[in-house]
Design a protein around this motif. Structure first.
Motif, PDB file in Angstrom:
ATOM      1  N   ARG A  51       0.795  -1.220   0.000  1.00 17.01           N
ATOM      2  CA  ARG A  51       0.000   0.000   0.000  1.00 17.01           C
ATOM      3  C   ARG A  51       0.833   1.279   0.000  1.00 17.01           C
ATOM      4  NH1 ARG A  51      -4.885  -0.335   4.165  1.00 17.01           N
ATOM      5  NH2 ARG A  51      -5.072   1.806   3.372  1.00 17.01           N
ATOM      6  N   THR A  56      -1.865   0.526  -5.737  1.00 12.65           N
ATOM      7  CA  THR A  56      -2.470  -0.398  -4.777  1.00 12.65           C
ATOM      8  C   THR A  56      -3.374   0.341  -3.802  1.00 12.65           C
ATOM      9  OG1 THR A  56      -0.557  -1.855  -4.956  1.00 12.65           O
ATOM     10  CG2 THR A  56      -1.959  -2.148  -3.029  1.00 12.65           C
ATOM     11  N   GLU A  57      -2.880   1.438  -3.257  1.00 11.83           N
ATOM     12  CA  GLU A  57      -3.656   2.201  -2.271  1.00 11.83           C
ATOM     13  C   GLU A  57      -4.950   2.720  -2.869  1.00 11.83           C
ATOM     14  OE1 GLU A  57      -3.995   4.393   1.565  1.00 11.83           O
ATOM     15  OE2 GLU A  57      -3.443   2.420   0.778  1.00 11.83           O
ATOM     16  N   SER A  60      -7.374  -0.291  -3.592  1.00 15.39           N
ATOM     17  CA  SER A  60      -7.537  -1.305  -2.543  1.00 15.39           C
ATOM     18  C   SER A  60      -7.122  -2.689  -3.038  1.00 15.39           C
ATOM     19  CB  SER A  60      -8.986  -1.331  -2.039  1.00 15.39           C
ATOM     20  OG  SER A  60      -9.315  -0.125  -1.392  1.00 15.39           O
TER      21      SER A  60
END
Length: 478
Positions: A51, A56-57, A60
Motif C-alpha cells: 500500500r 495499490t492504495e 484497494s
C-alpha cells in the motif's frame, strides 16, 4: 514406466513494484512457452500488494489483482502485506475479481467461524501430467495483529505438519508455498517429513540454486520482481521419487516489457490516482520535516500518536515522513507520498530509564543516520525522535549517552522506575531502530489504521497545527 515432468514457476515479494511487472509478465510468458501447460504451475508466494504504491492504495489492491489475472498465475498465497494491511472485507472484494488463480493459505481462518473465507482455500490439489500435486499455503505468524483484524492465525509448523499428514497419502508431490522466511523454511524441511518442495518468501532471500535439506528442495526468487524462479522436476513412477532436473533463477531485466501489461498498469494507475485526489486538509502555511532534528511535521505525528492512543507521551522517528508539506491542499495522494509506511499506531508501557535511553540515542548520528529496511519501514534513514508531552534539555557537545540534562513529562520530572503510557509505532516493538522502545509492555496495537491516517486527522486540527511548531528539545550550555 515413464517418468513424469513437473515445472514450477514462482515469484515472491513483488511489493507493488509495478514498473517491473511488465518484465515479470514477459518472463513468465516466455518460460511458460517452453513447457506444455499440462506440466506447469505458476505461483506467487505473497506480498504482491504493497500500500505504499498509489496503484495499490487507490484501488484497494484491485490493480494488483488485474496484473495477477493478466500474467496468468495458477495460485497465490497471501503474505503479511496482504493479510495485515487490508481488512478481510477489503481482501474479499479484491480476490473476488481474480480470474484463473486460487488463493491458498492453510493457517488463516475467520475468527468467528473458524473456517477459511469463500475466496480462500487451506490447500489445493492439482492434476498435472498424470501427477497429483498437493499445494499448502502458509503465511507469516503475527497473532497479535491478525486477531485485531478478525482473523485466526494458526502456528505454521503445526499447520504444515497436520496438512502434510492429511495430503501425503493422496498426492504424488507435496509443495509448501511459504511466506515465513528462510530460517523457518529450513526448520520446516528438517522437522517435517514428507514435503517435497518449499517455495519461500517473506525475508526477500534469493536462492540462485535450490537448497536440499532432509529430502526437501527449497527455492526462492528474491524480491521486487527482479527475478523469476523456474524449477523442473522429474517424477519416477517406478520408485515414486521426485528429482530436480534444473533449478534456475532468471533476471527479469533480460526480458522485454509486456505491452499488454504496460497498458493495464497505466490504466490502473490513472484510475487509482484519480481516486486519491480527494482533499484531506488545506494548509495555510508549509509544514516541514527534518530527519536530523525535531520539526513541525514530525511533532504533529508524535502528538497524533499520543492523542490516538490516549497516552501521556508520543514518540515517532522522523524518518517515517519522507517529505515536507507545501501550503495549500493536501490530497490523499500527497499524504501517501510523504508517509507511505504500512505501520500501525501502538500503545506501550515503558519505564522512565528506557525512555531516557531512547532519547539519548536520538541525539547520536549512529541512530539518526541509520539505514532501516523491512518491518513496514518505507523510508531511508531512522531519523531522530519527534516527541509529544516531553521537554528535554540536552548538552549537544557532551559525551554520547551523557547529553541529556533534564526530562519532564507533562511538566513533571521523569521518574526512572515509573511506567509511562507511550503512543508510538509498531515497528519499535519488533526491536527495530531504538532498541529500548522494544522493551516496553505492549498494551495495544491499532489496526487497520496506518500512521498516515493519524497524520491526516492531525492536519485537520487547527489547534494541533499551531502547537506542532512548539519545541520539545532545548540545547543548553554544559
Amino acid at each position: 514406466m515413464d517418468d513424469k515432468k513437473l515445472v514450477l514457476l514462482h515469484t515472491n515479494d513483488i511489493h507493488s513494484h509495478f514498473e517491473r511487472m511488465p518484465r515479470v509478465g514477459s518472463a513468465l510468458e516466455q518460460l511458460r512457452s517452453g513447457h506444455p501447460s499440462s506440466e506447469l504451475i505458476v505461483i506467487d508466494c505473497g506480498d504482491h500488494m504493497d500500500r505504499m504504491r498509489p496503484e495499490t492504495e487507490g484501488s484497494s489492491g484491485l490493480a494488483n489483482i488485474a496484473v495477477l489475472n493478466a500474467t496468468g498465475y495458477d495460485l497465490v498465497v497471501p503474505g503479511n502485506n496482504e493479510g495485515l494491511t487490508f481488512t478481510p472485507e477489503q481482501l474479499g472484494v479484491a480476490y473476488k475479481q481474480r480470474n484463473g488463480f486460487s488463493v491458498v493459505c492453510g493457517n488463516l481462518s475467520d475468527k468467528d467461524t473458524g473456517e477459511a473465507p469463500p475466496w480462500m482455500e487451506p490447500y489445493r490439489i492439482l492434476d498435472k501430467n498424470g501427477l497429483r500435486v498437493g499445494i499448502i499455503g502458509l503465511t507469516a505468524y503475527y497473532p497479535d495483529f491478525y486477531t485485531l483484524l478478525g482473523w485466526n492465525i494458526s502456528d505454521p509448523y503445526e499447520t504444515a505438519a497436520r496438512l502434510t499428514d492429511l495430503l501425503r497419502p493422496d498426492v504424488d508431490v507435496l509443495v509448501v508455498v511459504s511466506h515465513l522466511g528462510l530460517m523457518h523454511d529450513k526448520a520446516m524441511a528438517e522437522q517435517i517429513n514428507g514435503i517435497d518442495v518449499i517455495l519461500g518468501s517473506h525475508t526477500h532471500h534469493l536462492l540462485e540454486e535450490p537448497l536440499f535439506l532432509n529430502g526437501t528442495y527449497i527455492a526462492a526468487a528474491g524480491c521486487f520482481g527482479k527475478h523469476v524462479g523456474e524449477l523442473e522436476f522429474s517424477y519416477s513412477m517406478a520408485d515414486k521419487q521426485l528429482r530436480l532436473v534444473k533449478g534456475l533463477i532468471w533476471e527479469t531485466e533480460r526480458f522485454l516489457h509486456s505491452a499488454r501489461l504496460e497498458t493495464i498498469i497505466a490504466e490502473e494507475e490513472q484510475r487509482s490516482r484519480d481516486r486519491l485526489t480527494l482533499s484531506v486538509a488545506r494548509l495555510e502555511q508549509p509544514l516541514y520535516i527534518r530527519w536530523e532534528s525535531e520539526s513541525p511535521l514530525g511533532n504533529l505525528l508524535a502528538s497524533g500518536l499520543r492523542n490516538w492512543t490516549g497516552a501521556e507521551i508520543g514518540l515517532v522517528n522522523a524518518g517515517q515522513i519522507l517529505q515536507s508539506l507545501e501550503e495549500g491542499t493536501v490530497t490523499q495522494y500527497r499524504l501517501l507520498e510523504i508517509c507511505p509506511p504500512p505501520i500501525n499506531p501502538c500503545l506501550i508501557r515503558l519505564p522512565g530509564h528506557e525512555l531516557r535511553l531512547a532519547l539519548e540515542e536520538a541525539l547520536l548520528d549512529e541512530f539518526i543516520l541509520k539505514p532501516i529496511k523491512g518491518f513496514g519501514f518505507r523510508g531511508k534513514l531512522l531519523g531522530t525522535l519527534c516527541v509529544s508531552g516531553l521537554r528535554i534539555e540536552y548538552a549537544a557537545e557532551a559525551e554520547p549517552y551523557r547529553k541529556i540534562r533534564s526530562v519532564t513529562v507533562n511538566g513533571e520530572p521523569l521518574e526512572e522506575q515509573r511506567m509511562y503510557n507511550v503512543g508510538t509505532i509498531d515497528m519499535f516493538t519488533f526491536g527495530i531502530g531504538y532498541m529500548s522502545l522494544s522493551r516496553g509492555q505492549i498494551v495495544q496495537y491499532y489496526l487497520p489504521e496506518f500512521i498516515r491516517d493519524v497524520l491526516g486527522d492531525q492536519l485537520q486540527n487547527e489547534e494541533e497545527l499551531q502547537l506542532c511548531s512548539h519545541r520539545s528539545w532545548f540545547p543548553v550550555s554544559d
